[in-house]
Design a protein around this motif. Structure first.
Motif, PDB file in Angstrom:
ATOM      1  N   LEU A 102       0.810  -1.206   0.000  1.00  0.00           N
ATOM      2  CA  LEU A 102       0.000   0.000   0.000  1.00  0.00           C
ATOM      3  C   LEU A 102       0.851   1.266   0.000  1.00  0.00           C
ATOM      4  O   LEU A 102       1.867   1.326   0.685  1.00  0.00           O
ATOM      5  N   ILE A 103       0.401   2.270  -0.754  1.00  0.00           N
ATOM      6  CA  ILE A 103       1.019   3.595  -0.707  1.00  0.00           C
ATOM      7  C   ILE A 103      -0.095   4.596  -0.406  1.00  0.00           C
ATOM      8  O   ILE A 103      -0.970   4.836  -1.241  1.00  0.00           O
ATOM      9  N   ILE A 104      -0.079   5.146   0.802  1.00  0.00           N
ATOM     10  CA  ILE A 104      -1.064   6.142   1.207  1.00  0.00           C
ATOM     11  C   ILE A 104      -0.371   7.492   1.206  1.00  0.00           C
ATOM     12  O   ILE A 104       0.596   7.702   1.934  1.00  0.00           O
ATOM     13  N   LYS A 105      -0.860   8.395   0.369  1.00  0.00           N
ATOM     14  CA  LYS A 105      -0.259   9.726   0.246  1.00  0.00           C
ATOM     15  C   LYS A 105      -0.871  10.720   1.216  1.00  0.00           C
ATOM     16  O   LYS A 105      -0.233  11.708   1.574  1.00  0.00           O
ATOM     17  N   ASN A 106      -2.119  10.474   1.625  1.00  0.00           N
ATOM     18  CA  ASN A 106      -2.771  11.402   2.540  1.00  0.00           C
ATOM     19  C   ASN A 106      -3.991  10.731   3.155  1.00  0.00           C
ATOM     20  O   ASN A 106      -4.545   9.786   2.595  1.00  0.00           O
ATOM     21  N   CYS A 107      -4.404  11.249   4.305  1.00  0.00           N
ATOM     22  CA  CYS A 107      -5.617  10.799   4.967  1.00  0.00           C
ATOM     23  C   CYS A 107      -6.266  12.019   5.607  1.00  0.00           C
ATOM     24  O   CYS A 107      -5.606  12.749   6.352  1.00  0.00           O
ATOM     25  N   GLU A 108      -7.535  12.228   5.311  1.00  0.00           N
ATOM     26  CA  GLU A 108      -8.269  13.357   5.862  1.00  0.00           C
ATOM     27  C   GLU A 108      -9.592  12.879   6.443  1.00  0.00           C
ATOM     28  O   GLU A 108     -10.167  11.897   5.969  1.00  0.00           O
ATOM     29  N   ILE A 109     -10.075  13.616   7.425  1.00  0.00           N
ATOM     30  CA  ILE A 109     -11.383  13.299   8.000  1.00  0.00           C
ATOM     31  C   ILE A 109     -12.466  13.833   7.081  1.00  0.00           C
ATOM     32  O   ILE A 109     -12.416  14.980   6.629  1.00  0.00           O
ATOM     33  N   ASP A 110     -13.450  12.990   6.804  1.00  0.00           N
ATOM     34  CA  ASP A 110     -14.608  13.383   6.014  1.00  0.00           C
ATOM     35  C   ASP A 110     -15.740  13.848   6.931  1.00  0.00           C
ATOM     36  O   ASP A 110     -16.378  14.852   6.675  1.00  0.00           O
ATOM     37  N   SER A 111     -15.984  13.102   8.017  1.00  0.00           N
ATOM     38  CA  SER A 111     -17.034  13.478   8.959  1.00  0.00           C
ATOM     39  C   SER A 111     -16.819  12.759  10.284  1.00  0.00           C
ATOM     40  O   SER A 111     -16.083  11.772  10.367  1.00  0.00           O
ATOM     41  N   VAL A 112     -17.491  13.282  11.317  1.00  0.00           N
ATOM     42  CA  VAL A 112     -17.423  12.701  12.661  1.00  0.00           C
ATOM     43  C   VAL A 112     -18.833  12.756  13.251  1.00  0.00           C
ATOM     44  O   VAL A 112     -19.513  13.770  13.132  1.00  0.00           O
ATOM     45  N   GLN A 113     -19.247  11.667  13.858  1.00  0.00           N
ATOM     46  CA  GLN A 113     -20.545  11.609  14.524  1.00  0.00           C
ATOM     47  C   GLN A 113     -20.394  10.905  15.871  1.00  0.00           C
ATOM     48  O   GLN A 113     -19.438  10.177  16.090  1.00  0.00           O
ATOM     49  N   GLU A 114     -21.383  11.133  16.750  1.00  0.00           N
ATOM     50  CA  GLU A 114     -21.433  10.362  17.981  1.00  0.00           C
ATOM     51  C   GLU A 114     -22.871   9.927  18.221  1.00  0.00           C
ATOM     52  O   GLU A 114     -23.814  10.554  17.733  1.00  0.00           O
ATOM     53  N   ASP A 115     -23.010   8.829  18.971  1.00  0.00           N
ATOM     54  CA  ASP A 115     -24.324   8.270  19.204  1.00  0.00           C
ATOM     55  C   ASP A 115     -24.292   7.443  20.483  1.00  0.00           C
ATOM     56  O   ASP A 115     -23.214   7.163  21.033  1.00  0.00           O
ATOM     57  N   PHE A 116     -25.471   7.054  20.940  1.00  0.00           N
ATOM     58  CA  PHE A 116     -25.604   6.129  22.065  1.00  0.00           C
ATOM     59  C   PHE A 116     -26.494   4.999  21.576  1.00  0.00           C
ATOM     60  O   PHE A 116     -27.668   5.208  21.267  1.00  0.00           O
ATOM     61  N   ILE A 117     -25.908   3.808  21.452  1.00  0.00           N
ATOM     62  CA  ILE A 117     -26.609   2.664  20.880  1.00  0.00           C
ATOM     63  C   ILE A 117     -26.428   1.463  21.802  1.00  0.00           C
ATOM     64  O   ILE A 117     -25.292   1.094  22.144  1.00  0.00           O
ATOM     65  N   GLU A 118     -27.526   0.841  22.191  1.00  0.00           N
ATOM     66  CA  GLU A 118     -27.509  -0.376  23.004  1.00  0.00           C
ATOM     67  C   GLU A 118     -26.567  -0.248  24.202  1.00  0.00           C
ATOM     68  O   GLU A 118     -25.660  -1.060  24.388  1.00  0.00           O
ATOM     69  N   ASP A 119     -26.759   0.777  24.999  1.00  0.00           N
ATOM     70  CA  ASP A 119     -26.003   1.011  26.232  1.00  0.00           C
ATOM     71  C   ASP A 119     -24.521   1.309  26.006  1.00  0.00           C
ATOM     72  O   ASP A 119     -23.699   1.046  26.884  1.00  0.00           O
ATOM     73  N   ALA A 120     -24.181   1.820  24.835  1.00  0.00           N
ATOM     74  CA  ALA A 120     -22.778   2.145  24.553  1.00  0.00           C
ATOM     75  C   ALA A 120     -22.677   3.481  23.824  1.00  0.00           C
ATOM     76  O   ALA A 120     -23.534   3.835  23.014  1.00  0.00           O
ATOM     77  N   TYR A 121     -21.605   4.184  24.133  1.00  0.00           N
ATOM     78  CA  TYR A 121     -21.279   5.423  23.428  1.00  0.00           C
ATOM     79  C   TYR A 121     -20.474   5.053  22.188  1.00  0.00           C
ATOM     80  O   TYR A 121     -19.520   4.275  22.281  1.00  0.00           O
ATOM     81  N   VAL A 122     -20.868   5.617  21.050  1.00  0.00           N
ATOM     82  CA  VAL A 122     -20.213   5.290  19.781  1.00  0.00           C
ATOM     83  C   VAL A 122     -19.711   6.582  19.140  1.00  0.00           C
ATOM     84  O   VAL A 122     -20.493   7.486  18.858  1.00  0.00           O
ATOM     85  N   GLN A 123     -18.400   6.638  18.933  1.00  0.00           N
ATOM     86  CA  GLN A 123     -17.766   7.743  18.218  1.00  0.00           C
ATOM     87  C   GLN A 123     -17.390   7.207  16.839  1.00  0.00           C
ATOM     88  O   GLN A 123     -16.681   6.204  16.734  1.00  0.00           O
ATOM     89  N   THR A 124     -17.888   7.868  15.799  1.00  0.00           N
ATOM     90  CA  THR A 124     -17.638   7.417  14.426  1.00  0.00           C
ATOM     91  C   THR A 124     -16.845   8.474  13.680  1.00  0.00           C
ATOM     92  O   THR A 124     -17.235   9.639  13.651  1.00  0.00           O
ATOM     93  N   ILE A 125     -15.732   8.046  13.093  1.00  0.00           N
ATOM     94  CA  ILE A 125     -14.914   8.929  12.265  1.00  0.00           C
ATOM     95  C   ILE A 125     -14.819   8.312  10.874  1.00  0.00           C
ATOM     96  O   ILE A 125     -14.444   7.148  10.732  1.00  0.00           O
TER      97      ILE A 125
END
Length: 135
Positions: A102-125
């Motif tokens: 693999l050759i990765i030249k760059n990585c950027e964040i597209d979006s970030v969300q958070e939620d509470f699902i089935e008794d757990a905190y979920v951070q999505t990037i």
């Protein structure tokens, strides 16, 4: 050869190698899952999934692929979920990487969300990785 579909291998490797992630409770590969975690997985854990691959073509062929990967941090503690998500961000954002696969030249964040699902905190990037073919 283009190995953009192997991005999951890179994601798991970089997370599992990170010492800071280990101190936050992601102690080994049994806490890092592709697509879905096993039912009995204890908190915290990470789930990753490739959600798209968009090739950038020129008249000579594919120049690179933008691969979007969704990484979810799941925890029963909100602050811990934030701390782990922030560390995941540090691992990937604006980083380059080169291996035989693999050759990765760059990585950027597209979006970030958070939620509470089935008794757990979920951070999505959602990360966009720019992956080039080794020529």
């Amino acid at each position: 050869m283009d190995n953009s579909l192997k991005i999951g291998k890179y994601i798991a490797k970089k997370i599992s190698e990170n010492e800071d992630i280990k101190t936050l409770g992601i102690t080994d590969s049994s806490k890092i899952w592709p697509i879905v975690a096993n039912t009995n997985t204890k908190y915290p854990y990470i789930v990753y999934q490739r959600t798209s691959l968009l090739p950038e073509y020129t008249k000579d062929g594919c120049l690179y692929n933008t691969v979007t990967v969704e990484i979810k941090v799941v925890s029963d503690n909100y602050i811990k979920s934030l701390d782990i998500a922030n560390k995941v961000r540090e691992i990937f954002e604006k980083k380059q990487y080169k291996s035989d696969d693999l050759i990765i030249k760059n990585c950027e964040i597209d979006s970030v969300q958070e939620d509470f699902i089935e008794d757990a905190y979920v951070q999505t990037i959602d990360f966009n990785f720019m992956i080039f073919e080794d020529k």
